[in-house]
Design a protein around this motif. Sequence first.
Motif, PDB file in Angstrom:
ATOM      1  N   LEU A 193       9.437   3.434   6.686  1.00  0.00           N
ATOM      2  CA  LEU A 193       8.582   2.620   5.811  1.00  0.00           C
ATOM      3  C   LEU A 193       7.472   3.445   5.156  1.00  0.00           C
ATOM      4  CD1 LEU A 193       8.155  -0.464   8.185  1.00  0.00           C
ATOM      5  CD2 LEU A 193       9.313  -0.503   5.964  1.00  0.00           C
ATOM      6  N   ALA A 194       7.128   4.579   5.766  1.00  0.00           N
ATOM      7  CA  ALA A 194       5.972   5.359   5.312  1.00  0.00           C
ATOM      8  C   ALA A 194       6.389   6.442   4.325  1.00  0.00           C
ATOM      9  CB  ALA A 194       5.282   5.981   6.512  1.00  0.00           C
ATOM     10  N   THR A 195       5.451   6.826   3.478  1.00  0.00           N
ATOM     11  CA  THR A 195       5.666   7.945   2.552  1.00  0.00           C
ATOM     12  C   THR A 195       5.876   9.222   3.353  1.00  0.00           C
ATOM     13  OG1 THR A 195       4.244   6.853   0.964  1.00  0.00           O
ATOM     14  CG2 THR A 195       4.626   9.208   0.619  1.00  0.00           C
ATOM     15  N   ALA A 196       5.110   9.365   4.425  1.00  0.00           N
ATOM     16  CA  ALA A 196       5.307  10.507   5.322  1.00  0.00           C
ATOM     17  C   ALA A 196       4.822  10.125   6.713  1.00  0.00           C
ATOM     18  CB  ALA A 196       4.540  11.727   4.823  1.00  0.00           C
ATOM     19  N   PHE A 197       5.391  10.774   7.708  1.00  0.00           N
ATOM     20  CA  PHE A 197       5.047  10.501   9.112  1.00  0.00           C
ATOM     21  C   PHE A 197       4.759  11.843   9.763  1.00  0.00           C
ATOM     22  CE2 PHE A 197       5.546   9.838  13.557  1.00  0.00           C
ATOM     23  CZ  PHE A 197       5.440   8.478  13.823  1.00  0.00           C
ATOM     24  N   LYS A 198       3.583  11.979  10.351  1.00  0.00           N
ATOM     25  CA  LYS A 198       3.260  13.253  11.004  1.00  0.00           C
ATOM     26  C   LYS A 198       3.153  13.056  12.508  1.00  0.00           C
ATOM     27  CE  LYS A 198       0.017  17.117  10.735  1.00  0.00           C
ATOM     28  NZ  LYS A 198       0.952  18.219  10.480  1.00  0.00           N
ATOM     29  N   GLN A 199       3.859  13.928  13.234  1.00  0.00           N
ATOM     30  CA  GLN A 199       3.734  13.897  14.685  1.00  0.00           C
ATOM     31  C   GLN A 199       2.506  14.687  15.080  1.00  0.00           C
ATOM     32  OE1 GLN A 199       8.006  14.495  15.789  1.00  0.00           O
ATOM     33  NE2 GLN A 199       7.275  13.801  17.798  1.00  0.00           N
ATOM     34  N   LEU A 200       1.570  14.030  15.726  1.00  0.00           N
ATOM     35  CA  LEU A 200       0.354  14.701  16.203  1.00  0.00           C
ATOM     36  C   LEU A 200      -0.178  13.938  17.398  1.00  0.00           C
ATOM     37  CD1 LEU A 200      -1.962  12.621  15.091  1.00  0.00           C
ATOM     38  CD2 LEU A 200      -1.809  13.952  13.019  1.00  0.00           C
ATOM     39  N   ASP A 201      -1.143  14.523  18.074  1.00  0.00           N
ATOM     40  CA  ASP A 201      -1.760  13.845  19.208  1.00  0.00           C
ATOM     41  C   ASP A 201      -2.680  12.765  18.656  1.00  0.00           C
ATOM     42  OD1 ASP A 201      -3.206  12.955  21.344  1.00  0.00           O
ATOM     43  OD2 ASP A 201      -3.989  14.928  21.931  1.00  0.00           O
ATOM     44  N   GLU A 202      -2.237  11.519  18.778  1.00  0.00           N
ATOM     45  CA  GLU A 202      -2.981  10.413  18.144  1.00  0.00           C
ATOM     46  C   GLU A 202      -4.308  10.113  18.829  1.00  0.00           C
ATOM     47  OE1 GLU A 202       0.502   8.299  19.047  1.00  0.00           O
ATOM     48  OE2 GLU A 202      -0.488   6.780  20.249  1.00  0.00           O
ATOM     49  N   THR A 203      -4.547  10.753  19.982  1.00  0.00           N
ATOM     50  CA  THR A 203      -5.837  10.556  20.652  1.00  0.00           C
ATOM     51  C   THR A 203      -6.827  11.678  20.293  1.00  0.00           C
ATOM     52  OG1 THR A 203      -5.219  11.786  22.633  1.00  0.00           O
ATOM     53  CG2 THR A 203      -4.711   9.424  22.629  1.00  0.00           C
ATOM     54  N   ASP A 204      -6.404  12.588  19.412  1.00  0.00           N
ATOM     55  CA  ASP A 204      -7.274  13.703  19.013  1.00  0.00           C
ATOM     56  C   ASP A 204      -7.954  13.339  17.689  1.00  0.00           C
ATOM     57  OD1 ASP A 204      -8.398  15.977  17.973  1.00  0.00           O
ATOM     58  OD2 ASP A 204      -6.652  17.267  18.351  1.00  0.00           O
TER      59      ASP A 204
ATOM     60  N   VAL B 147       0.847  -1.204   0.000  1.00  0.00           N
ATOM     61  CA  VAL B 147       0.000   0.000   0.000  1.00  0.00           C
ATOM     62  C   VAL B 147       0.875   1.244   0.000  1.00  0.00           C
ATOM     63  CG1 VAL B 147      -1.717  -1.241   1.408  1.00  0.00           C
ATOM     64  CG2 VAL B 147      -0.136   0.339   2.527  1.00  0.00           C
ATOM     65  N   THR B 148       0.221   2.383  -0.221  1.00  0.00           N
ATOM     66  CA  THR B 148       0.886   3.657   0.041  1.00  0.00           C
ATOM     67  C   THR B 148       0.599   3.971   1.505  1.00  0.00           C
ATOM     68  OG1 THR B 148       0.453   4.314  -2.210  1.00  0.00           O
ATOM     69  CG2 THR B 148       1.037   6.073  -0.676  1.00  0.00           C
ATOM     70  N   LEU B 149       1.665   3.997   2.291  1.00  0.00           N
ATOM     71  CA  LEU B 149       1.488   4.084   3.741  1.00  0.00           C
ATOM     72  C   LEU B 149       1.821   5.477   4.274  1.00  0.00           C
ATOM     73  CD1 LEU B 149       0.949   2.330   6.329  1.00  0.00           C
ATOM     74  CD2 LEU B 149       3.440   2.062   6.471  1.00  0.00           C
ATOM     75  N   TYR B 150       0.912   5.997   5.090  1.00  0.00           N
ATOM     76  CA  TYR B 150       1.178   7.213   5.864  1.00  0.00           C
ATOM     77  C   TYR B 150       1.016   6.844   7.325  1.00  0.00           C
ATOM     78  CZ  TYR B 150       0.993  10.014   1.629  1.00  0.00           C
ATOM     79  OH  TYR B 150       1.260  10.543   0.403  1.00  0.00           O
ATOM     80  N   ALA B 151       1.694   7.580   8.186  1.00  0.00           N
ATOM     81  CA  ALA B 151       1.605   7.244   9.603  1.00  0.00           C
ATOM     82  C   ALA B 151       1.569   8.505  10.445  1.00  0.00           C
ATOM     83  CB  ALA B 151       2.794   6.378  10.004  1.00  0.00           C
ATOM     84  N   CYS B 152       0.925   8.404  11.593  1.00  0.00           N
ATOM     85  CA  CYS B 152       0.925   9.518  12.543  1.00  0.00           C
ATOM     86  C   CYS B 152       0.924   8.978  13.965  1.00  0.00           C
ATOM     87  CB  CYS B 152      -0.277  10.431  12.311  1.00  0.00           C
ATOM     88  SG  CYS B 152      -1.867   9.637  12.549  1.00  0.00           S
ATOM     89  N   ALA B 153       1.596   9.686  14.823  1.00  0.00           N
ATOM     90  CA  ALA B 153       1.661   9.304  16.238  1.00  0.00           C
ATOM     91  C   ALA B 153       2.251  10.475  17.011  1.00  0.00           C
ATOM     92  CB  ALA B 153       2.545   8.073  16.428  1.00  0.00           C
ATOM     93  N   ALA B 154       2.122  10.400  18.346  1.00  0.00           N
ATOM     94  CA  ALA B 154       2.663  11.466  19.183  1.00  0.00           C
ATOM     95  C   ALA B 154       4.192  11.450  19.163  1.00  0.00           C
ATOM     96  CB  ALA B 154       2.161  11.296  20.611  1.00  0.00           C
ATOM     97  N   ASN B 155       4.763  10.243  19.064  1.00  0.00           N
ATOM     98  CA  ASN B 155       6.227  10.110  19.009  1.00  0.00           C
ATOM     99  C   ASN B 155       6.634   9.725  17.592  1.00  0.00           C
ATOM    100  OD1 ASN B 155       4.934   7.476  19.494  1.00  0.00           O
ATOM    101  ND2 ASN B 155       7.008   6.688  19.353  1.00  0.00           N
ATOM    102  N   ARG B 156       7.791  10.204  17.183  1.00  0.00           N
ATOM    103  CA  ARG B 156       8.260   9.864  15.843  1.00  0.00           C
ATOM    104  C   ARG B 156       9.018   8.534  15.935  1.00  0.00           C
ATOM    105  NH1 ARG B 156       9.108  12.080  10.875  1.00  0.00           N
ATOM    106  NH2 ARG B 156      10.917  11.224   9.785  1.00  0.00           N
ATOM    107  N   ASN B 157       8.407   7.482  15.429  1.00  0.00           N
ATOM    108  CA  ASN B 157       9.034   6.158  15.438  1.00  0.00           C
ATOM    109  C   ASN B 157       9.878   6.043  14.161  1.00  0.00           C
ATOM    110  OD1 ASN B 157       9.387   3.344  14.715  1.00  0.00           O
ATOM    111  ND2 ASN B 157       7.945   2.829  16.331  1.00  0.00           N
ATOM    112  N   PRO B 158      11.217   5.947  14.310  1.00  0.00           N
ATOM    113  CA  PRO B 158      12.069   5.981  13.119  1.00  0.00           C
ATOM    114  C   PRO B 158      11.851   4.776  12.203  1.00  0.00           C
ATOM    115  CG  PRO B 158      13.380   5.484  15.087  1.00  0.00           C
ATOM    116  CD  PRO B 158      11.996   5.812  15.557  1.00  0.00           C
TER     117      PRO B 158
END
Length: 433
Positions: A41-52, A25-36
């Motif tokens: 593996l992802a096209t882009a990773f955004k740091q955000l509050d994953e509970t919001d 797939v084309t993978l995007y990811a988001c989480a509060a911590n930036r997991n290297p």
Amino acid sequence: MSETVLLVGGGGREHAIARALAEDVTLYACAANRNPGIAGLATAFKQLDETDPDAVVAYAEAVDATLAVVGPEAPLAEGVADALDEAGIYAFAPQSTEARIETDKGFQREFLEKHEIPGNPAFEVFSDDEAACAFIDEYDGDLAVKPAGLTGGKGVKVIGDQCTPEEAKAYIRENDYERIVLEERLVGEEFTVQAFVANGEYRVTPAIQDHKRAYEGDEGPNTGGMGSYSDATFELPFMTEDDYTAAVEILDAVVAALDGYKGILYGQFMLTAEGPKIVEFNARFGDPEAMNTLPVLETPFVDVITAARDGEPLPSLEFADEATVCKYAVPEGYPTDPKSGALVAIDEESAGDALLFYASVDAREDGIYTTTSRSFAVVGVADTITEAEAIAEEALEKAGEEGLRSRHDIGKADLLKQRVDHMAELRGETRVE
Ligand code: AMP
Ligand code: GLY
């Protein structure tokens, strides 16, 4: 058409999910911590509050996600799956009402009782600390004390194992939780069976044994899980096929009782002398268990989640006939007094034959450092548990021990034998030496 999947969450479990999806797939990811690991593996990773929910939906829309997978429980409790579904982005994860099977342990026990699910231990739910303490005084036998809400797996105290009745009462009074569940202490060997669930159907995965206690020999406080193993079959060495089948029958009954549930249903069982009893249900993959399951899943994960979304029958799952051993490296002092800031001297290449999954690390310009939670896990996959264990240990050696700690006993022959002997003893069988 290729799917665009948004993965929510930044732990070891989510790194394993990312690895299972990334090629297809084309993978995007988001989480509060930036997991290297996930970011790699992802096209882009955004740091955000994953509970919001709003923040997650905004990112899902910005990347034109066609599907989402939510890893951790906290976003489920906050309605992240509800919000994604409402925005027209199918989340392979339960909505907050369905996730109460995990997020509210009082609801969980009452739900299991109402639906007459087999294997539910005796329990009582209290909203008054003193009433709970009086129950402990009156009860003839040991109890498990559980705050009803989420505690990252660290809130449970088992009388007769981790504490005395007096310590349990002090714990209840000190913490003044809103509600407390007291339940019959189950004695036996624990195991996990996870199922992919959607549209009233489910597909099960091999049994896994996690190790919740912080120190070797199952000593010390509870953690999120220090490591886990699975065998080349669906059962574990201390179980029979019938034990596994009995656990699946319990899962079957729960799926039938849940209305509209989608995502992973995680069953935690205690194999007692009378067969499997329910320790708890979770509304997501286990962490570490996802790192045992996904590396041996040969059916593309994306096929499961697209079938779920499209209302098609779930594919039957193929698993490699291989054992897995997962070991976490955690910061020194974890979980009670963790020291952060140690350099993580291992990467996917230096992990050798083991798979490396990053968890709560801090990726700085000059390297990757530990935080106060579990740092990374290494997973060996091989024909036998013993071979898989050796692969995991070799990788841990390369990572070095500075500022880090692991449970070296997980998956070792000694420990496996203890588990088998323990079950034989409980069942009143003669030991085979
Ligand atoms: P939980 O957060 O419900 O998974 O509980 C954490 C750990 O506490 C479990 O993995 C078990 O080892 C232990 N535990 C929970 N409930 C019970 C019970 N009723 N009897 C014995 N041990 C339990
Ligand atoms: N491995 C236990 C959990 O994920 O809750």
